[in-house]
Design a protein around this motif. Structure first.
Motif, short mmCIF file in Angstrom:
data_model
loop_
_atom_site.label_atom_id
_atom_site.label_comp_id
_atom_site.label_asym_id
_atom_site.label_seq_id
_atom_site.Cartn_x
_atom_site.Cartn_y
_atom_site.Cartn_z
N ALA A 275 3.58 -17.55 1.81
CA ALA A 275 2.43 -17.79 0.97
C ALA A 275 2.03 -16.85 -0.46
O ALA A 275 2.75 -16.16 0.01
N PRO A 276 1.24 -17.14 -0.82
CA PRO A 276 1.19 -16.51 -2.82
C PRO A 276 0.35 -15.53 -2.37
O PRO A 276 0.12 -14.05 -2.78
N THR A 277 -0.52 -15.41 -0.98
CA THR A 277 -1.57 -13.70 -0.84
C THR A 277 -0.06 -12.77 0.17
O THR A 277 -0.64 -11.96 0.09
N HIS A 278 0.57 -13.49 1.18
CA HIS A 278 1.12 -13.28 1.17
C HIS A 278 2.37 -11.86 0.08
O HIS A 278 2.98 -11.11 0.58
N GLN A 279 2.90 -13.21 -1.10
CA GLN A 279 3.85 -12.17 -1.77
C GLN A 279 2.85 -11.32 -2.32
O GLN A 279 3.19 -10.05 -3.19
N GLN A 280 1.93 -11.64 -2.61
CA GLN A 280 0.77 -10.77 -3.50
C GLN A 280 1.05 -8.91 -2.42
O GLN A 280 1.45 -8.11 -3.03
N MET A 281 0.85 -9.53 -1.12
CA MET A 281 0.91 -7.89 0.07
C MET A 281 2.40 -7.57 -0.37
O MET A 281 1.81 -6.23 -0.29
N VAL A 282 3.46 -8.11 -0.62
CA VAL A 282 4.46 -7.41 -0.66
C VAL A 282 4.88 -6.98 -1.87
O VAL A 282 5.93 -5.54 -2.07
N LEU A 283 4.61 -7.11 -3.29
CA LEU A 283 4.76 -7.16 -4.04
C LEU A 283 3.65 -5.22 -4.26
O LEU A 283 3.75 -4.16 -4.60
N LYS B 69 10.04 -13.28 -10.24
CA LYS B 69 10.63 -11.83 -11.24
C LYS B 69 10.07 -10.52 -10.99
O LYS B 69 11.23 -9.82 -10.92
N ALA B 70 9.14 -10.40 -10.47
CA ALA B 70 8.63 -9.39 -9.88
C ALA B 70 9.39 -8.44 -8.67
O ALA B 70 9.21 -7.02 -9.07
N PHE B 71 9.53 -9.35 -7.82
CA PHE B 71 10.26 -8.90 -6.46
C PHE B 71 11.59 -8.53 -6.72
O PHE B 71 11.86 -6.94 -6.10
N ARG B 72 12.12 -9.32 -7.73
CA ARG B 72 13.34 -8.58 -7.48
C ARG B 72 13.86 -7.66 -8.39
O ARG B 72 14.13 -6.61 -8.36
N VAL B 73 13.28 -7.34 -8.96
CA VAL B 73 12.59 -5.95 -9.96
C VAL B 73 12.58 -4.64 -9.19
O VAL B 73 12.89 -3.99 -9.67
N LEU B 74 10.93 -5.01 -8.42
CA LEU B 74 10.61 -4.08 -8.04
C LEU B 74 11.97 -3.50 -6.47
O LEU B 74 11.96 -2.24 -6.41
N VAL B 75 12.31 -4.05 -5.98
CA VAL B 75 13.48 -4.15 -4.78
C VAL B 75 15.14 -3.49 -5.78
O VAL B 75 14.88 -2.70 -5.00
N SER B 76 14.54 -4.02 -6.64
CA SER B 76 15.98 -3.80 -7.34
C SER B 76 15.49 -2.00 -7.74
O SER B 76 16.56 -0.74 -7.98
N VAL B 77 14.61 -1.77 -8.09
CA VAL B 77 14.40 -0.08 -9.09
C VAL B 77 14.30 0.64 -7.42
O VAL B 77 14.67 1.79 -7.67
N PHE B 78 13.73 0.30 -6.82
CA PHE B 78 13.42 0.24 -5.68
C PHE B 78 15.28 1.17 -4.77
O PHE B 78 15.22 2.58 -4.33
N ALA B 79 16.07 0.30 -5.02
CA ALA B 79 16.66 0.11 -4.98
C ALA B 79 17.73 1.46 -5.45
O ALA B 79 18.47 2.48 -4.65
N VAL B 80 17.63 1.90 -5.94
CA VAL B 80 18.21 2.75 -7.04
C VAL B 80 17.57 4.25 -7.07
O VAL B 80 17.96 4.87 -6.82
N ALA B 81 15.86 4.21 -6.87
CA ALA B 81 15.11 5.06 -6.54
C ALA B 81 15.59 5.92 -4.86
O ALA B 81 15.77 7.33 -5.53
#
Length: 143
Positions: free
Chosen positions: A41-49, A104-116
């Protein structure tokens, strides 16, 4: 839609933490994570982000991590989440982006987190780490 109880919220955050860390450690694919995220749900997506942005901050991402993560994410470098994460210092207001930008934000955040996080596990935690999320068992199923 009713707000989840505090127990439900904690359970959901633990599930999200596990899934994000499994993706970051290569135990699940980014596409599998995106599929899981897209079904929320959109609210859960926001929580995850918000949670993943916090993980990225704790991993002390750099501008170089941002660029490398964006390249891995499959998101255009000119997309809002890509620009935000590559700023010096990075901007973390991903949950405030329009819902059409959440994947898109999820893809970017998880990918950057994976690198760091990979960098930190290799340099700071190698052989001495007590972080439970750095010692995950191999995954046996998709998120």
């Amino acid at each position: 839609m009713a707000e989840p109880s505090s127990d439900e919220g904690r359970t959901f955050r633990r599930e999200a933490e596990r899934i994000v860390n499994e993706i970051a450690q290569g135990l699940h694919t980014l596409d599998a994570g995106v599929s899981w995220f897209s079904d929320l749900a959109p609210t859960h997506q926001q929580m995850v982000l918000q949670e993943v942005a916090g993980y990225a901050m704790q991993a002390h991402i750099t501008a170089a991590d941002g660029r490398a993560g964006v390249a891995r994410s499959g998101v255009k470098p000119t997309a809002n989440p890509s620009v935000m994460i590559c700023m010096d210092p990075p901007r973390y207001g991903f949950a405030a982006l329009p819902p059409a930008e959440h994947v898109k934000a999820f893809r970017v955040l998880v990918s950057v987190f994976a690198v760091a996080d990979t960098r930190r596990r290799e340099r700071c935690c190698k052989g001495t780490c007590g972080h439970a999320w750095h010692n995950l068992p191999a995954a046996t199923e998709q998120p």
